[in-house]
Design an enzyme around this catalytic site. Structure first.
Site, mmCIF file in Angstrom:
data_model
loop_
_atom_site.group_PDB
_atom_site.id
_atom_site.type_symbol
_atom_site.label_atom_id
_atom_site.label_comp_id
_atom_site.label_asym_id
_atom_site.label_seq_id
_atom_site.Cartn_x
_atom_site.Cartn_y
_atom_site.Cartn_z
ATOM 1 N N GLY A 1 0.872 -1.044 -0.441
ATOM 2 C CA GLY A 1 0.170 -0.067 0.264
ATOM 3 C C GLY A 1 1.248 1.272 -0.169
ATOM 4 O O GLY A 1 -0.452 2.631 0.338
ATOM 5 N N GLY B 1 3.120 -3.931 -3.875
ATOM 6 C CA GLY B 1 3.367 -4.403 -5.180
ATOM 7 C C GLY B 1 4.067 -2.790 -5.842
ATOM 8 O O GLY B 1 4.880 -2.797 -6.603
ATOM 9 N N ARG B 2 2.852 -1.829 -5.920
ATOM 10 C CA ARG B 2 3.306 -0.705 -7.314
ATOM 11 C C ARG B 2 4.964 -0.104 -6.092
ATOM 12 O O ARG B 2 4.970 0.461 -7.066
ATOM 13 C CB ARG B 2 2.292 0.522 -6.167
ATOM 14 N N ARG C 1 -6.300 4.347 -15.073
ATOM 15 C CA ARG C 1 -6.133 4.178 -13.387
ATOM 16 C C ARG C 1 -6.536 6.079 -13.851
ATOM 17 O O ARG C 1 -7.640 6.454 -12.991
ATOM 18 C CB ARG C 1 -5.000 4.332 -13.140
ATOM 19 N N TYR D 1 -10.068 5.928 -11.272
ATOM 20 C CA TYR D 1 -10.021 6.641 -9.548
ATOM 21 C C TYR D 1 -9.343 8.304 -10.332
ATOM 22 O O TYR D 1 -9.143 8.423 -8.902
ATOM 23 C CB TYR D 1 -8.354 6.128 -9.933
ATOM 24 N N CYS E 1 -13.380 5.080 -27.337
ATOM 25 C CA CYS E 1 -14.001 5.491 -27.896
ATOM 26 C C CYS E 1 -14.860 5.739 -26.809
ATOM 27 O O CYS E 1 -16.038 5.156 -26.342
ATOM 28 C CB CYS E 1 -14.804 4.796 -29.009
ATOM 29 N N GLU E 2 -14.265 7.268 -25.808
ATOM 30 C CA GLU E 2 -14.262 7.368 -24.796
ATOM 31 C C GLU E 2 -14.562 8.428 -24.147
ATOM 32 O O GLU E 2 -13.232 8.415 -24.436
ATOM 33 C CB GLU E 2 -14.517 5.831 -23.802
ATOM 34 N N TYR F 1 -0.588 -0.980 -11.895
ATOM 35 C CA TYR F 1 -1.907 -1.521 -12.712
ATOM 36 C C TYR F 1 -2.404 -0.476 -13.627
ATOM 37 O O TYR F 1 -3.099 0.013 -13.856
ATOM 38 C CB TYR F 1 -2.398 -0.651 -10.986
HETATM 39 N N1 LLP Z 1 -1.825 -7.240 -0.655
HETATM 40 C C1 LLP Z 1 -3.043 -7.010 -0.504
HETATM 41 C C2 LLP Z 1 -3.953 -7.921 0.337
HETATM 42 C C3 LLP Z 1 -4.023 -6.045 -1.296
HETATM 43 O O1 LLP Z 1 -4.868 -6.293 -1.819
HETATM 44 C C4 LLP Z 1 -2.543 -5.584 -2.348
HETATM 45 C C5 LLP Z 1 -3.573 -4.478 -3.704
HETATM 46 C C6 LLP Z 1 -1.396 -5.111 -2.537
HETATM 47 C C7 LLP Z 1 -1.013 -6.083 -1.284
HETATM 48 C C8 LLP Z 1 -0.558 -4.368 -3.158
HETATM 49 O O2 LLP Z 1 -0.961 -3.295 -3.250
HETATM 50 P P1 LLP Z 1 0.646 -1.805 -3.474
HETATM 51 O O3 LLP Z 1 1.756 -1.666 -2.890
HETATM 52 O O4 LLP Z 1 0.766 -2.286 -4.491
HETATM 53 O O5 LLP Z 1 -0.406 -0.921 -3.117
HETATM 54 N N2 LLP Z 1 -5.699 -1.721 -9.103
HETATM 55 C C9 LLP Z 1 -5.459 -0.304 -7.914
HETATM 56 C C10 LLP Z 1 -4.009 -0.677 -7.264
HETATM 57 C C11 LLP Z 1 -5.460 -2.365 -6.338
HETATM 58 C C12 LLP Z 1 -5.026 -2.905 -4.886
HETATM 59 C C13 LLP Z 1 -5.247 -3.834 -4.821
HETATM 60 N N3 LLP Z 1 -4.636 -4.534 -4.092
HETATM 61 C C14 LLP Z 1 -4.457 1.148 -8.478
HETATM 62 O O6 LLP Z 1 -4.842 1.116 -9.948
HETATM 63 O O7 LLP Z 1 -4.191 1.687 -8.074
#
Ligand code: LLP
Length: 430
Positions: A242, A283-284, A321, A325, A352-353, A381
């Site tokens: 996160g 992740g991100r 995104r 968002y 087309c949006e 993402y």
């Molecule tokens: N762990 C769990 C249980 C999660 O659900 C997620 C992300 C992560 C770890 C990794 O989170 P990160 O470090 O990447 O923030 N599509 C959205 C983000 C959805 C995140 C889903 N879960 C976007 O583009 O912002």
């Protein structure tokens, strides 16, 4: 480049932007656009920053890369080389990792609606852990583990009732979230009653794009207190991922070292010498800034003195995104990044949006069709949420490293797209 939106190896040299010594304009010519370019070093350095930061933790710790941010074979192999574990949300992500040569024991499966067959396959193949999200899943995993004769290591995901994250779509810590248990006692009892499940610990993930580190002590205390109040031995504690990553100069990025320091300090303070295994799931923050998206300008429509639409050859099909968002991105022209901006453009996609706008109000030099625009901090993402809307294939992906570039994902073709189609049977065709 000093701007923290760009990968570590980004440089402006004369009239070009390069990553790891590879000229972005040339990559666009060689591979075509839209193109996603990933800098190996930035991914590596980000992962290592977590590793170094958690080195200060006196107990054991594991970094699970959250594959949902970006997944393909080469990226998985690169992170495997760095010692990552992997968090997957589906059997297909698991199978892709296995194809990449990753050991199943280094994987953990998550999800609120994972179908029974996927749980079965994961357990049967020997996945390291499953993070249990709801009652039905406890029963399902217990049933399949019992069936295959395996004691499945599990964590329980809790909804800690902490609201964090920049957008309601990516908040997951609140009680009303679809994810995780609100009633920890019930969940723990239910898992403990299943001989085929081996309860290893508790898990919570508050959401994404969180730049406020003060949430962490709250979260760690919540998990500690929950386990303590229920007399549950806490072998492992996972605080999810996160960390925020800016995609626009107005955004903020969570410093990985500061994040780790806060986590380690809090863990020590709250747990004292009885430190559980600590796991995190970024992740991100590992791939976001490493990826730059390249688009070609196709044309322009000037509406009035304030609005000029700059049409790009990609858009919401490869980066949903902004539309989903309201995410804000930034852009530069690859062959004159330092030219004086004289116009304000809205960089819109080809889909087309009307909502297909990648960057609003971007000050750029005068633009010509054929110009290549780079959008930094586009690694997370985007590709993982890409679609075939309007029949357009998903972009090619290139990895750059020390002056070399490697195609790590082919551009999707019409052959790929129609492969799944079956013609209308002859007898009902006319
Ligand atoms: N762990 C769990 C249980 C999660 O659900 C997620 C992300 C992560 C770890 C990794 O989170 P990160 O470090 O990447 O923030 N599509 C959205 C983000 C959805 C995140 C889903 N879960 C976007 O583009 O912002």
């Amino acid at each position: 480049m000093s701007n923290s939106l760009w990968p570590d190896t980004a440089q402006v040299e004369g009239n070009s932007i390069s990553l790891a010594g590879c000229d972005l304009g040339r990559l666009a010519v060689q591979y075509g656009t839209p193109l996603y370019v990933f800098d190996e070093k930035t991914i590596q350095q980000s992962f290592r920053a977590f590793r170094d930061g958690l080195d200060a933790y006196p107990g054991d710790s594991t970094i699970f890369y959250a594959c949902k941010a970006l997944l393909n074979t080469a990226i998985a192999q690169l992170l495997d080389r760095e010692g990552a574990f992997f968090d997957v949300v589906s059997l297909n992500e698991l199978l892709l990792l296995r194809h990449a040569g990753i050991d199943l024991r280094r994987m953990r499966l998550h999800g609120n609606g994972t179908p029974l067959n996927e749980l079965y396959r994961a357990v049967n193949m020997g996945i390291g852990q499953i993070v249990l999200d709801n009652q039905a899943q406890i029963d399902a995993v217990a049933t399949v583990a019992d069936y295959v004769g395996r004691k499945q290591p599990v964590l329980i995901r809790l909804a800690p009732d902490i609201t964090a994250g920049s957008h309601t779509h990516i908040q997951t810590g609140q009680k009303a979230s679809k994810f995780g248990f609100n009633n920890a006692r019930m969940a723990i009892k239910r898992v403990q009653a299943k001989p085929a499940l081996q309860l290893q610990g508790l898990h919570a993930h508050l959401g994404s794009q969180i730049d406020d580190l003060t949430m962490l002590p709250q979260l760690i205390a919540f998990l500690h207190d929950t386990a303590a109040s229920l007399d549950m031995p806490l072998q492992e504690l996972c605080i999810g991922g996160g960390l925020a990553v800016a995609t626009h100069p107005s955004g903020s990025t969570t410093d990985i070292a500061a994040y780790c320091k806060t986590v380690v300090t809090q863990m020590r303070q709250i747990f004292g010498s009885q430190l559980p295994h600590l796991s995190i799931e970024p992740g991100r923050s590992i791939v976001g800034r490493a990826g730059v998206a390249l688009y070609k300008m196709v044309g322009c429509k000037t509406v009035d003195a304030h609005t000029s639409w700059l049409h790009l050859d990609g858009g919401m099909g490869d980066n949903i995104r902004p539309a989903l968002y309201g995410a804000r991105y930034h852009a530069a022209v690859v062959d004159r990044p330092r030219a004086t901006p004289i116009h304000t453009y809205h960089l819109c996609g080809r889909y087309c949006e009307s909502g297909d706008v990648l960057v609003k109000n971007m000050r750029l030099p005068a633009m010509q069709p054929g110009d290549v625009v780079a959008i930094p901090s586009a690694g997370a993402y985007t590709l993982s949420m890409a679609s075939n809307y309007n029949g357009i294939g998903r972009p090619a992906v290139v990895l750059v490293r020390a002056g070399q570039h490697y195609l790590i994902q082919e551009r999707e073709t019409i052959a790929d797209i129609i492969k799944r189609d079956r013609p209308l049977p002859e007898n009902i065709r006319s």
